[in-house]
Design an enzyme around this catalytic site. Structure first.
Site, short mmCIF file in Angstrom:
data_model
loop_
_atom_site.label_atom_id
_atom_site.label_comp_id
_atom_site.label_asym_id
_atom_site.label_seq_id
_atom_site.Cartn_x
_atom_site.Cartn_y
_atom_site.Cartn_z
N LYS A 150 0.85 -1.18 0.00
CA LYS A 150 0.00 0.00 0.00
C LYS A 150 0.89 1.24 0.00
CE LYS A 150 -0.93 1.91 3.94
NZ LYS A 150 0.20 2.40 4.70
N HIS A 242 -5.88 -1.01 6.41
CA HIS A 242 -5.92 -1.77 7.67
C HIS A 242 -7.32 -1.77 8.31
CE1 HIS A 242 -1.76 -1.36 6.89
NE2 HIS A 242 -1.47 -0.37 7.69
C1 BG6 Z 1 1.31 1.68 8.15
C2 BG6 Z 1 1.07 3.16 8.14
O1 BG6 Z 1 0.73 1.08 7.03
O2 BG6 Z 1 0.74 1.12 9.30
C3 BG6 Z 1 1.63 3.80 9.39
O3 BG6 Z 1 1.69 3.74 7.00
C4 BG6 Z 1 1.07 3.12 10.62
O4 BG6 Z 1 1.35 5.18 9.44
C5 BG6 Z 1 1.27 1.60 10.51
O5 BG6 Z 1 1.77 3.61 11.75
C6 BG6 Z 1 0.56 0.87 11.63
O6 BG6 Z 1 1.00 -0.46 11.59
P1 BG6 Z 1 1.38 -1.20 12.93
O7 BG6 Z 1 1.73 -2.58 12.49
O8 BG6 Z 1 2.52 -0.45 13.55
O9 BG6 Z 1 0.15 -1.13 13.75
#
Ligand code: BG6
Length: 479
Positions: A150, A242
């Site tokens: 992404k 997400h």
């Molecule tokens: C990423 C985003 O895809 O996911 C970030 O670009 C974010 O901004 C991150 O902090 C969150 O992922 P995780 O695994 O740290 O919860």
């Protein structure tokens, strides 16, 4: 099928490779999950020899990393580093690909290949084109797969174009669109919790569920990522991917079989049924964001969003879903809470606590687990009720949670696309997000204090329906 395998990482000295890929490769090596005959080739603009790239990767592994906190076993690292090579040059020029071809032949003339594009999406067309031109895309003597991350496009239109571009060079079963949340154990376990048990699934519908809420909070700001982040904002950065995957896994219908096709189809079906609600939408920015590095001082970018949505199907008719997510919030915590309807007529409803709702909480991170909230008799001579929690905590188990990148790299190696996003799915996600983004320009961006759970306006989104945000508990699975 070839046994030897080459992983080529475009952008090998970039942020993603440092934070996620190199550590995940180490984890694969430690778990003995890398093929015996593997070679890993980093590509970057920086002039580095193989030896210098190994040194660089070794330093990366030993640097503090919030995503990778377990100790490094030197003998594992050493064996991995031996397999690493480097090719420097300009991604836009054919010479680089010729050098890459030579490098791959140095190790072995023929191998399965995976190209990981940990690089700016603007570079994809030139990379695909040069790989094709130099014959590196050829599957004559082994498979060729590409992994891209992404953002897959920046709206529906650009996502469609990117999907078309990909289709010019690769078949869909060669394309791995990675959303690391799909590789999270805690998300995948929602499927087993729902569909491997007969206890909970009959309750997950409009007859029993009052509403669903999702909080995805991070207690840190944008750090050094201003250049990227200021051009996307929170909704595109984590909402389009997400968050939508969390909603999909928590609410999709049971797939007919546990195959890529069936699981992906059910996620897509759900995404298509998800309805954007433009009148229950808040975009906000944390105070101090405009002083962050590489951020436009007049930026209107969102670092927080909250919205209400619902699913247009019979099963969830009338069940609202509330979402809030952002940076610089009170705590780092992500959870999905299914709040059940209260039965106002039950035997103990007159007692204090007798009107509390049952809840099912998928704690995605940290203190990962699944928690059920229920009312229980307070021990003692009187009949009183109190809230209690049944908890399944991963910490109680001996096995530590594998990093999502490890999970997904293994899947990509095995050719399993179940937890990757396909072309139709990414387009369904943008179809939901685009109208919300369009509404962003028409409404006021509000601000919020760093260290809070977002602006007051986000509370109104849920309070207007007589409900409240549930503050994620610090005590779940925290022993
Ligand atoms: C990423 C985003 O895809 O996911 C970030 O670009 C974010 O901004 C991150 O902090 C969150 O992922 P995780 O695994 O740290 O919860």
């Amino acid at each position: 099928m070839q046994e030897s395998f080459s992983l080529v990482i475009f952008g090998a000295t970039g942020n993603l490779a440092q934070l996620k890929l190199i550590p995940a490769l180490y984890d694969l090596a430690e778990a003995n999950l890398l093929p015996e005959k593997v070679s890993i080739v980093g590509i970057g603009r920086k002039e580095l020899s193989d030896e210098e790239f190994r040194q660089y990767s070794n330093d990366v592994l030993h640097k503090p990393n919030r995503h990778h906190q377990h100790p490094i076993k030197e003998e594992v690292a050493e064996k991995l580093l031996e397999k690493m090579h480097y090719v420097s040059g300009d991604i836009g020029k054919k010479e680089l690909y010729e050098k890459l071809d030579e490098k791959l032949k140095e190790d072995k003339s023929c191998s399965n290949r995976m190209f990981y594009l940990a690089t700016y999406p603007e570079l994809y067309p030139t990379v695909f084109n040069h790989l094709e031109e130099t014959g590196l895309n050829s599957q004559k003597c082994g498979f060729v797969r590409v992994i891209i991350e992404k953002p897959i496009g920046s709206d529906l239109d650009s996502a469609k174009k990117l999907n078309q571009l990909l289709a010019e060079y690769y078949a869909e079963d060669q394309i791995y669109r990675l959303d690391h949340y799909l590789g999270r154990e805690t998300l995948q376990n929602i499927l087993s919790f729902r569909f491997a048990n007969n206890l909970f699934e009959p309750m997950i519908n409009k007859d029993h569920v009052d509403h669903i809420q999702i909080t995805a909070a991070e207690d840190f700001g944008i750090g050094m990522r201003g250049g990227y982040y200021d051009s996307v904002g929170a909704l595109k950065d984590v909402g389009q991917n997400h968050i939508l995957q969390m909603i999909a896994l928590a609410t999709m219908e049971a797939p007919t079989s546990f195959t890529n096709q069936d699981v992906t189809d059910k996620r897509i079906k759900l995404l298509k049924e998800l309805a954007p609600e433009m009148d229950r939408l808040v975009f906000a920015q944390y105070e101090g964001y405009l002083n962050e590095r590489s951020v436009n001082p007049d930026s209107n970018n969102d670092t927080f969003f909250a919205f209400r949505t619902h699913i247009n199907n019979k099963r969830f008719e009338g069940v609202p879903i509330y979402v809030r997510a952002g940076k610089a919030l009170k705590r780092t915590v992500t959870e999905i809470t299914i709040v059940f309807k209260k039965d106002s007529q039950h035997l103990f409803s007159h007692l204090n606590g007798g009107k509390e709702a049952n809840m099912l909480i998928y704690r995605i991170q940290p203190n990962e687990g699944i928690v059920l909230k229920f009312s229980s008799k307070t021990p003692g001579p009187d009949f009183k009720l109190q809230d209690e929690y049944m908890q399944y905590c991963y910490r109680q188990t001996a096995v530590s949670l594998p990093d999502p990148y490890l999970r997904l790299l293994v899947d990509a190696l095995r050719g399993d696309q179940t937890f990757f996003v396909d072309a139709e799915e990414v387009e369904a996600q943008w179809k939901f997000i685009d109208p919300l983004i369009a509404a962003r320009s028409k409404q006021k961006l509000v601000s919020y204090k760093a260290g809070s759970f977002g602006p007051e306006e986000a509370n109104q989104i849920i309070e207007a329906d007589g409900r409240k945000w549930i503050e994620p508990s610090v005590s779940f699975c925290s022993f």
